[in-house]
Design a protein around this motif. Structure first.
Motif, PDB file in Angstrom:
ATOM      1  N   LEU A 168     -11.416   3.055  -4.089  1.00  0.00           N
ATOM      2  CA  LEU A 168     -12.657   3.576  -4.664  1.00  0.00           C
ATOM      3  C   LEU A 168     -12.444   4.793  -5.555  1.00  0.00           C
ATOM      4  CD1 LEU A 168     -15.369   3.181  -1.874  1.00  0.00           C
ATOM      5  CD2 LEU A 168     -15.417   2.243  -4.179  1.00  0.00           C
ATOM      6  N   ASP A 169     -11.276   5.385  -5.495  1.00  0.00           N
ATOM      7  CA  ASP A 169     -10.989   6.485  -6.422  1.00  0.00           C
ATOM      8  C   ASP A 169     -11.053   6.012  -7.869  1.00  0.00           C
ATOM      9  OD1 ASP A 169     -10.639   8.220  -4.353  1.00  0.00           O
ATOM     10  OD2 ASP A 169      -8.460   8.085  -4.317  1.00  0.00           O
ATOM     11  N   MET A 170     -10.935   4.694  -8.060  1.00  0.00           N
ATOM     12  CA  MET A 170     -10.954   4.122  -9.400  1.00  0.00           C
ATOM     13  C   MET A 170     -12.349   3.656  -9.813  1.00  0.00           C
ATOM     14  SD  MET A 170      -7.860   4.632  -9.997  1.00  0.00           S
ATOM     15  CE  MET A 170      -7.755   3.865 -11.618  1.00  0.00           C
ATOM     16  N   LEU A 171     -13.355   3.938  -9.006  1.00  0.00           N
ATOM     17  CA  LEU A 171     -14.707   3.472  -9.311  1.00  0.00           C
ATOM     18  C   LEU A 171     -15.187   3.977 -10.667  1.00  0.00           C
ATOM     19  CD1 LEU A 171     -17.319   2.061  -8.496  1.00  0.00           C
ATOM     20  CD2 LEU A 171     -17.977   4.116  -7.234  1.00  0.00           C
ATOM     21  N   GLY A 172     -14.831   5.193 -11.023  1.00  0.00           N
ATOM     22  CA  GLY A 172     -15.276   5.761 -12.287  1.00  0.00           C
ATOM     23  C   GLY A 172     -14.436   5.376 -13.480  1.00  0.00           C
ATOM     24  N   SER A 173     -13.429   4.511 -13.275  1.00  0.00           N
ATOM     25  CA  SER A 173     -12.557   4.069 -14.357  1.00  0.00           C
ATOM     26  C   SER A 173     -13.060   2.754 -14.933  1.00  0.00           C
ATOM     27  CB  SER A 173     -11.114   3.899 -13.850  1.00  0.00           C
ATOM     28  OG  SER A 173     -10.325   3.210 -14.783  1.00  0.00           O
ATOM     29  N   VAL A 174     -13.346   2.754 -16.211  1.00  0.00           N
ATOM     30  CA  VAL A 174     -13.880   1.546 -16.840  1.00  0.00           C
ATOM     31  C   VAL A 174     -12.877   0.400 -16.781  1.00  0.00           C
ATOM     32  CG1 VAL A 174     -13.104   2.284 -19.141  1.00  0.00           C
ATOM     33  CG2 VAL A 174     -14.955   0.621 -18.931  1.00  0.00           C
ATOM     34  N   ASP A 175     -11.601   0.702 -16.938  1.00  0.00           N
ATOM     35  CA  ASP A 175     -10.581  -0.359 -16.923  1.00  0.00           C
ATOM     36  C   ASP A 175     -10.446  -0.987 -15.542  1.00  0.00           C
ATOM     37  OD1 ASP A 175     -10.006   0.071 -19.596  1.00  0.00           O
ATOM     38  OD2 ASP A 175      -8.478   1.575 -19.166  1.00  0.00           O
ATOM     39  N   ALA A 176     -10.659  -0.186 -14.508  1.00  0.00           N
ATOM     40  CA  ALA A 176     -10.444  -0.685 -13.152  1.00  0.00           C
ATOM     41  C   ALA A 176     -11.670  -1.355 -12.552  1.00  0.00           C
ATOM     42  CB  ALA A 176     -10.001   0.476 -12.244  1.00  0.00           C
ATOM     43  N   SER A 177     -12.860  -0.881 -12.881  1.00  0.00           N
ATOM     44  CA  SER A 177     -14.034  -1.358 -12.143  1.00  0.00           C
ATOM     45  C   SER A 177     -15.038  -2.173 -12.943  1.00  0.00           C
ATOM     46  CB  SER A 177     -14.756  -0.165 -11.500  1.00  0.00           C
ATOM     47  OG  SER A 177     -15.271   0.713 -12.478  1.00  0.00           O
ATOM     48  N   PHE A 178     -14.935  -2.199 -14.271  1.00  0.00           N
ATOM     49  CA  PHE A 178     -15.962  -2.909 -15.037  1.00  0.00           C
ATOM     50  C   PHE A 178     -16.003  -4.396 -14.706  1.00  0.00           C
ATOM     51  CE2 PHE A 178     -17.785  -5.015 -18.778  1.00  0.00           C
ATOM     52  CZ  PHE A 178     -18.998  -4.341 -18.842  1.00  0.00           C
ATOM     53  N   ARG A 179     -14.850  -5.006 -14.551  1.00  0.00           N
ATOM     54  CA  ARG A 179     -14.822  -6.450 -14.242  1.00  0.00           C
ATOM     55  C   ARG A 179     -15.543  -6.741 -12.931  1.00  0.00           C
ATOM     56  NH1 ARG A 179      -9.397  -8.619 -11.435  1.00  0.00           N
ATOM     57  NH2 ARG A 179     -11.022 -10.039 -10.703  1.00  0.00           N
ATOM     58  N   PHE A 180     -15.373  -5.851 -11.936  1.00  0.00           N
ATOM     59  CA  PHE A 180     -16.026  -6.058 -10.649  1.00  0.00           C
ATOM     60  C   PHE A 180     -17.526  -5.790 -10.747  1.00  0.00           C
ATOM     61  CE2 PHE A 180     -11.631  -4.775  -9.562  1.00  0.00           C
ATOM     62  CZ  PHE A 180     -11.233  -5.957  -8.964  1.00  0.00           C
TER      63      PHE A 180
END
Length: 597
Positions: free
Chosen positions: A239-251
């Motif tokens: 969840l540290d990556m929640l604010g990362s567009v590359d990591a969370s946009f697909r989800f």
């Protein structure tokens, strides 16, 4: 044998088999690999024709050239897909190139479709190859892309990070939307959901905390949000990556595909304008939306109604609505809002005022996600310390987080204070005065403060007296706040031993500001009153009195009458006693005396 795919258009069934056994030719072994086995249904004859092509392993000198050929085909296919998106769909060259370069599985599927097409036509014969005879590889790729009928949406969705299967499913779901429109919408969604920088992973920390303190039955919107969080938590970085567009946009898109169907002009932009109008800064907008994406799936009028309901419940004014929403976006959830009435009802039965509960919720709205059964456990612990009814109403607004604590963690702090020599009644008094202590770590915070005192010669036997008079000391950052104050006292000539004496006698001195309290009062003592610094050692309570309202008026009165006295004699009496002892009258007329000077 593994099923690769079926193609209803060509009535084929393609299978891939495991490697065949090796055949020896002299000293070398040769492994044969059938690339594919394709079964063609002969419509007119009722027969099934089988074709297979074989190639062998690395010992075959042609394997490298075959691999190179495959890479060439992939590169040509990528170029063809880009051209299709640009010429047939109308995307820009930049967008077309990006999409075609980031959809490898889609490209592989198209290339394999071209190979199947070539094999099919080879089997049927050139006379039956209608529509594609004479086409080159790139043209066949475009032909296959068009045959898919998704208008390039599958390749686009895979380029966002979705798996091929998810992209194909979602493309069907979004069949009513054109690719250019989807592309523009995706860019806008990224802009608003990831509007601020989140290098420290703060959005993910907020998400974890919201999940941690959620213990009530939830509605579908919150359930979908939790599923979204869980998908990201399962990936690298969590969840540290929640604010990362590359990591969370697909989800985000997988969890809330309806976002791609919402009108940008009629729904999204009005919602953004409303959220900004209630005080949510533009760079914080993404935090609210990522923590509760269903906001963007609702009509603006509905969200306005929910915000108004939330404010009315917790007695908040309009200017606070943005602050409350930033702290806890789930306050817009129907199930969370419903829990408010349960909380008020419970604390009303405990004789806690509604205004105290509302103040606590405004400070710590995560309370709204906590079940009554969990809160009751902590209320029972308060009761054991004699903190109930209106006294509890003093604790909850100051430190609402305590209601979400685990009883065993709270009891550790209670035991820590009891080990110092405090009775339960006194522990309850400390809880009422400084409840923040009970949310602190014993090892990382409380114990370190006691060690700090011993460094200045304060014996552990004096700890109860010091803490009882000034429990706030336990929550200070001793090195950053208290230490500079003690160093200042040493700079003006007070020894460590004398400082320890002052702390034992009047521990609130540990909390006084240098610039606002210590320095101006010492300067007046030395320069105007012409008294030595040593006087504050005997009477450190001197620093607790107001310089303008008590110290100066009384000093000027005494000076005007040529009366000498100690600091304690001057300040330790109330107005009536001071007037009777030094003025010979029943009351002090400070204002008149001061005006005569």
């Amino acid at each position: 044998m593994e099923l690769l795919h079926t193609s209803c258009n060509f009535e084929t069934l393609t299978l891939i088999s495991p490697p065949l056994q090796s055949c020896k030719f002299g000293s070398s072994s040769l492994f044969f690999y059938p690339r594919r086995v394709t079964l063609f249904s002969a419509c007119h004859s009722g027969r099934v024709a089988v074709s297979a092509s074989l190639h062998h392993g690395d010992s075959n000198p042609t394997s490298n050239s075959s691999q190179t050929n495959h890479e060439d085909h992939a590169s040509l296919a990528q170029s063809s897909i880009s051209g299709f998106l640009r010429q047939e769909i109308g995307l820009s060259e930049v967008d077309s190139d990006f999409i075609s370069a980031n959809c490898p599985k889609y490209t592989r599927m198209i290339v394999e479709g071209v190979r199947d097409l070539e094999e099919w036509n080879s089997w049927k014969g050139s006379g039956e190859s209608e529509g594609i005879e004479g086409l080159g590889f790139k043209e066949k790729v475009i032909y296959m892309v068009k045959e898919k009928g998704d208008g390039g949406k599958v390749s686009f969705l895979e380029s966002l990070g979705l798996s091929l299967s998810s992209a194909m499913y979602l493309a069907h779901y979004l069949s009513s939307e054109s690719l250019p429109k989807l592309l523009h919408k995706v860019k806008y969604l990224k802009e608003i959901f990831f509007s601020g920088s989140d290098e420290k992973g703060l959005v993910g920390k907020y998400a974890r905390r919201m999940m941690l303190y959620l213990s009530i039955p939830i509605d579908e919107d919150v359930q979908q949000t939790l599923s979204f969080f869980e998908k990201i938590e399962a990936r690298r970085g969590g969840l540290d990556m929640l604010g990362s567009v590359d990591a969370s946009f697909r989800f985000l898109i997988e969890s809330f595909p309806r976002l791609l169907l919402v009108s940008e002009e009629n729904d999204m932009k009005p919602m953004v304008e409303f959220l900004e109008s209630i005080g949510i800064p533009k760079d914080c907008l993404g935090k609210v939306l990522l923590l509760y994406p269903p906001i963007m799936l609702s009509k603006t009028e509905e969200i306005k109604r929910r915000v108004a309901a939330a404010l009315e419940k917790v007695s908040a004014v309009n200017k606070d609505s943005g602050k409350v929403l930033l702290k806890y976006p789930w306050i817009l959830s129907p199930s969370v809002q419903e829990n408010y009435s349960h909380i008020v009802s419970f604390f009303d039965s405990e004789s806690v005022l509604k205004m105290d509960i509302d103040h606590a919720i405004r400070r710590w709205p995560l309370l709204l996600g906590c079940s009554m059964s969990n809160m009751k456990l902590m209320v029972e612990e308060f009761d054991k310390l004699g903190v109930r009814n209106k006294r509890m109403g003093k604790v909850i607004p100051k430190m609402p987080q305590l209601l979400l604590c685990k009883p065993q963690e709270f009891l550790k702090v209670v035991s820590f204070l009891e080990d110092l020599g405090f009775q339960k009644e006194i522990v309850g008094q400390i809880l009422c005065r400084c409840p923040e202590i009970f949310g602190c770590s014993i090892d990382k915070t409380l114990q370190k403060k006691l060690i700090f005192l011993t460094r200045y010669g304060v014996s552990s036997t004096h700890f109860p007296r010091i803490i009882k008079k000034y429990p706030e000391f336990l929550i200070y950052d001793a090195e950053k706040t208290v230490l500079p104050r003690l160093k200042y006292l040493m700079e003006i000539g007070i020894s460590e031993r004398e400082i320890a004496f002052m702390i034992r006698k009047f521990s609130p001195i540990l909390g006084y500001s240098i610039d606002k309290v210590l320095k101006p009062k010492l300067e007046f003592l030395v320069n105007s009153m012409e008294k030595p610094v040593k006087e504050v050692i005997e009477y450190p309570r001197y620093f607790s009195y107001s310089l303008e309202k008590k110290i100066k008026p009384r000093f000027w009165v005494l000076k005007g009458r040529n009366i000498e006295c100690t600091l304690q004699e001057m300040l330790g009496k109330n107005d009536e006693e001071f007037a009777a002892d030094f003025l010979g009258i029943g009351e002090l007329q400070t204002q008149n005396e001061t005006s005569q000077l």
